[in-house]
Scaffold this active site. Structure first.
Site, PDB file in Angstrom:
ATOM      1  N   HIS A 203     -10.595   5.344 -36.298  1.00 39.25           N
ATOM      2  CA  HIS A 203     -11.453   5.052 -35.144  1.00 39.25           C
ATOM      3  C   HIS A 203     -12.418   6.191 -34.819  1.00 39.25           C
ATOM      4  O   HIS A 203     -13.235   6.065 -33.926  1.00 39.25           O
ATOM      5  CB  HIS A 203     -10.607   4.769 -33.912  1.00 39.25           C
ATOM      6  CG  HIS A 203      -9.941   5.999 -33.370  1.00 39.25           C
ATOM      7  ND1 HIS A 203      -8.799   6.529 -33.925  1.00 39.25           N
ATOM      8  CD2 HIS A 203     -10.274   6.822 -32.351  1.00 39.25           C
ATOM      9  CE1 HIS A 203      -8.463   7.609 -33.271  1.00 39.25           C
ATOM     10  NE2 HIS A 203      -9.337   7.830 -32.309  1.00 39.25           N
TER      11      HIS A 203
HETATM   12  C1  UD1 Z   1     -11.442   7.711 -27.395  1.00 38.86           C
HETATM   13  C2  UD1 Z   1     -11.541   9.223 -27.519  1.00 38.86           C
HETATM   14  C3  UD1 Z   1     -10.843   9.677 -28.789  1.00 38.86           C
HETATM   15  C4  UD1 Z   1      -9.423   9.147 -28.847  1.00 38.86           C
HETATM   16  C5  UD1 Z   1      -9.444   7.639 -28.696  1.00 38.86           C
HETATM   17  C6  UD1 Z   1      -8.040   7.068 -28.703  1.00 38.86           C
HETATM   18  C7  UD1 Z   1     -13.556  10.298 -26.597  1.00 38.86           C
HETATM   19  C8  UD1 Z   1     -14.835  10.965 -26.952  1.00 38.86           C
HETATM   20  N1  UD1 Z   1     -12.920   9.666 -27.618  1.00 38.86           N
HETATM   21  O1  UD1 Z   1     -12.172   7.150 -28.479  1.00 38.86           O
HETATM   22  O2  UD1 Z   1     -10.797  11.083 -28.836  1.00 38.86           O
HETATM   23  O3  UD1 Z   1      -8.858   9.501 -30.090  1.00 38.86           O
HETATM   24  O4  UD1 Z   1     -10.081   7.319 -27.449  1.00 38.86           O
HETATM   25  O5  UD1 Z   1      -8.053   5.679 -28.869  1.00 38.86           O
HETATM   26  O6  UD1 Z   1     -13.166  10.322 -25.448  1.00 38.86           O
HETATM   27  N2  UD1 Z   1     -13.191  -0.439 -26.100  1.00 38.86           N
HETATM   28  C9  UD1 Z   1     -12.630  -1.666 -25.858  1.00 38.86           C
HETATM   29  N3  UD1 Z   1     -11.544  -1.701 -25.004  1.00 38.86           N
HETATM   30  C10 UD1 Z   1     -11.036  -0.605 -24.418  1.00 38.86           C
HETATM   31  C11 UD1 Z   1     -11.630   0.640 -24.678  1.00 38.86           C
HETATM   32  C12 UD1 Z   1     -12.700   0.711 -25.525  1.00 38.86           C
HETATM   33  O7  UD1 Z   1     -13.060  -2.687 -26.367  1.00 38.86           O
HETATM   34  O8  UD1 Z   1     -10.039  -0.721 -23.670  1.00 38.86           O
HETATM   35  C13 UD1 Z   1     -14.327  -0.368 -27.056  1.00 38.86           C
HETATM   36  C14 UD1 Z   1     -15.670  -0.336 -26.407  1.00 38.86           C
HETATM   37  O9  UD1 Z   1     -16.542  -1.097 -27.180  1.00 38.86           O
HETATM   38  C15 UD1 Z   1     -16.083   1.126 -26.504  1.00 38.86           C
HETATM   39  C16 UD1 Z   1     -15.381   1.565 -27.789  1.00 38.86           C
HETATM   40  O10 UD1 Z   1     -14.184   0.791 -27.853  1.00 38.86           O
HETATM   41  O11 UD1 Z   1     -17.444   1.283 -26.534  1.00 38.86           O
HETATM   42  C17 UD1 Z   1     -15.042   3.024 -27.842  1.00 38.86           C
HETATM   43  O12 UD1 Z   1     -14.255   3.424 -26.699  1.00 38.86           O
HETATM   44  P1  UD1 Z   1     -14.323   4.922 -26.123  1.00 38.86           P
HETATM   45  O13 UD1 Z   1     -13.359   5.065 -25.026  1.00 38.86           O
HETATM   46  O14 UD1 Z   1     -15.745   5.300 -25.892  1.00 38.86           O
HETATM   47  O15 UD1 Z   1     -13.884   5.830 -27.332  1.00 38.86           O
HETATM   48  P2  UD1 Z   1     -12.710   5.665 -28.394  1.00 38.86           P
HETATM   49  O16 UD1 Z   1     -13.358   5.362 -29.690  1.00 38.86           O
HETATM   50  O17 UD1 Z   1     -11.640   4.750 -27.904  1.00 38.86           O
END
Ligand code: UD1
Length: 361
Positions: A203
């Site tokens: 991820h």
């Molecule tokens: C985040 C952390 C990463 C950690 C990971 C654990 C940062 C910079 N990154 O990455 O260090 O390893 O969490 O999982 O803080 N989304 C959903 N549902 C959710 C949450 C997110 O669909 O409940 C999708 C959204 O499209 C979002 C994307 O996932 O844009 C990324 O989510 P985000 O929280 O920005 O970063 P992670 O890739 O999860």
């Protein structure tokens, strides 16, 4: 002492589970959930499975670019902290929620305690690296998982308030692995025979955001000797869909994709895997603790001890390196690296000492 703990996503729910209940025996804790992760499978399931106290405040920030997400968290945290007037703000790990909690605390002159302080990949292109460095420099109590982490801080001139306490995630793994083996039906559900499959997760922005990297990741997953069980993080799912690469993966018979898994199912699958291929820091540690060889899908790691001990190999997205690593026998030795399940106790003891020192200051 009044402690405000800021969490927001999966790995932080796990780490807080090692600390919150114990902390509440002696201090008042207000648990703030930023809402960075909000889907049930990314958030609620962890609170339930790990008996983490429910969030006292939900900021509902949701997904956005890093600057916007961090800014929204900061704005919401100002009100929460002004209201709660904490003696200490606790943050975990290296995500945007970590940085927002640390910065909000420091700006409002509350001391900050950082759990998992001092981890470094020395790659500033990683969003997490920036979050870690800035959080550490805003913290008063730096609770390190390893000696390497404490020495990284020393190189940056941080020596005060540094304590080596072991790793909070290790506590939860050691306690919950037997529960996962008993309760989870994930192996049956995903048709996985113990010892015969590879568990893969990916991820990191560096692996899934650029289409060339994502394409190399898909090639690697398909080239691994199957079956490969691949729980797909929402970030990865979105990128696979927008690039059309998801179809290539779905067409590969050896790869079984699943939605994101709860803690118990993931640990059950990890514990019985032949090997784990991952870009997650947490899963590298969990693989080590479970005695399962790990292929790290990056060219570096913060968890260098697992590589030094011979259980983790940095293969980045190279098929050749991954296949070679899979052929090697795991080492005969398995030193204890992460505190043996006592990090939560030690973190709470450090907070007690911090409270005692603050009371006499
Ligand atoms: C985040 C952390 C990463 C950690 C990971 C654990 C940062 C910079 N990154 O990455 O260090 O390893 O969490 O999982 O803080 N989304 C959903 N549902 C959710 C949450 C997110 O669909 O409940 C999708 C959204 O499209 C979002 C994307 O996932 O844009 C990324 O989510 P985000 O929280 O920005 O970063 P992670 O890739 O999860």
């Amino acid at each position: 002492m009044r402690v405000v703990t800021v969490v927001g996503n999966r790995p932080q729910f796990v780490k807080a589970a090692a600390v919150s209940r114990r902390l509440r025996e002696r201090h008042e804790e207000l648990l703030v959930h930023t809402g960075q992760h909000y889907d049930d499978e990314m958030s609620r399931v962890f609170f339930e499975e790990l008996a983490l106290p429910g969030a006292d405040r939900e900021l509902g920030v949701g997904s956005a670019s890093a600057p916007v997400q961090t800014a929204r968290m900061l704005e919401a945290l100002e009100t929460v902290l002004a209201d709660a007037r904490p003696d200490l703000v606790m943050v975990y790990g290296d995500t945007n929620s970590t940085l927002a909690g640390a910065l909000a605390g420091a700006q409002l002159q509350a001391p900050v305690a950082h759990v998992e302080a001092g981890m470094r990949s020395f790659d500033r292109a990683m969003p997490e690296e920036l979050n870690r460095v800035l959080t550490d420099h805003a913290s008063a109590l730096l609770l390190c998982s390893t000696e390497t982490a404490a020495s990284n801080l020393k190189h940056e001139g941080i020596t005060e308030g540094v304590r080596i306490v072991g790793d909070a995630m290790a506590d939860v793994l050691l306690e919950m692995a037997p529960v996962a083996r008993d309760r989870s039906r994930a192996l049956e559900e995903h048709g996985a025979e113990p010892g015969s499959y590879i568990l893969a997760t990916a991820h990191r922005a560096g692996n899934v955001d650029a289409p060339e990297r994502l394409s190399a990741l898909v090639d690697l997953l398909i080239a691994l000797p199957g079956p490969v069980v691949f729980p797909v993080h929402p970030r990865t799912r979105a990128r696979l869909a927008s690039t059309g690469l998801g179809a290539r993966l779905e067409a590969a018979e050896s790869v079984r994709t699943t939605p994101p898994l709860g803690y118990l199912d993931l640990i059950a699958l990890a514990a019985s895997a032949r090997a784990i291929a991952t870009d997650s820091g947490g899963l590298q540690k969990e693989a080590y603790l479970l005695g399962v060889p790990c292929l790290t899908l990056r060219d570096r790691t913060e968890w260098v001890e697992t590589v030094d001990a011979g259980w983790n190999t940095l293969v980045d997205l190279s098929v050749d390196d991954a296949l070679r690593a899979l052929e090697r026998e795991p080492p005969a030795t398995h030193p204890e690296l992460y505190g043996g399940g006592h990090a939560g106790e030690r973190i709470c003891a450090e907070i007690d000492a911090f409270a005692a020192a603050a009371a006499t200051a």
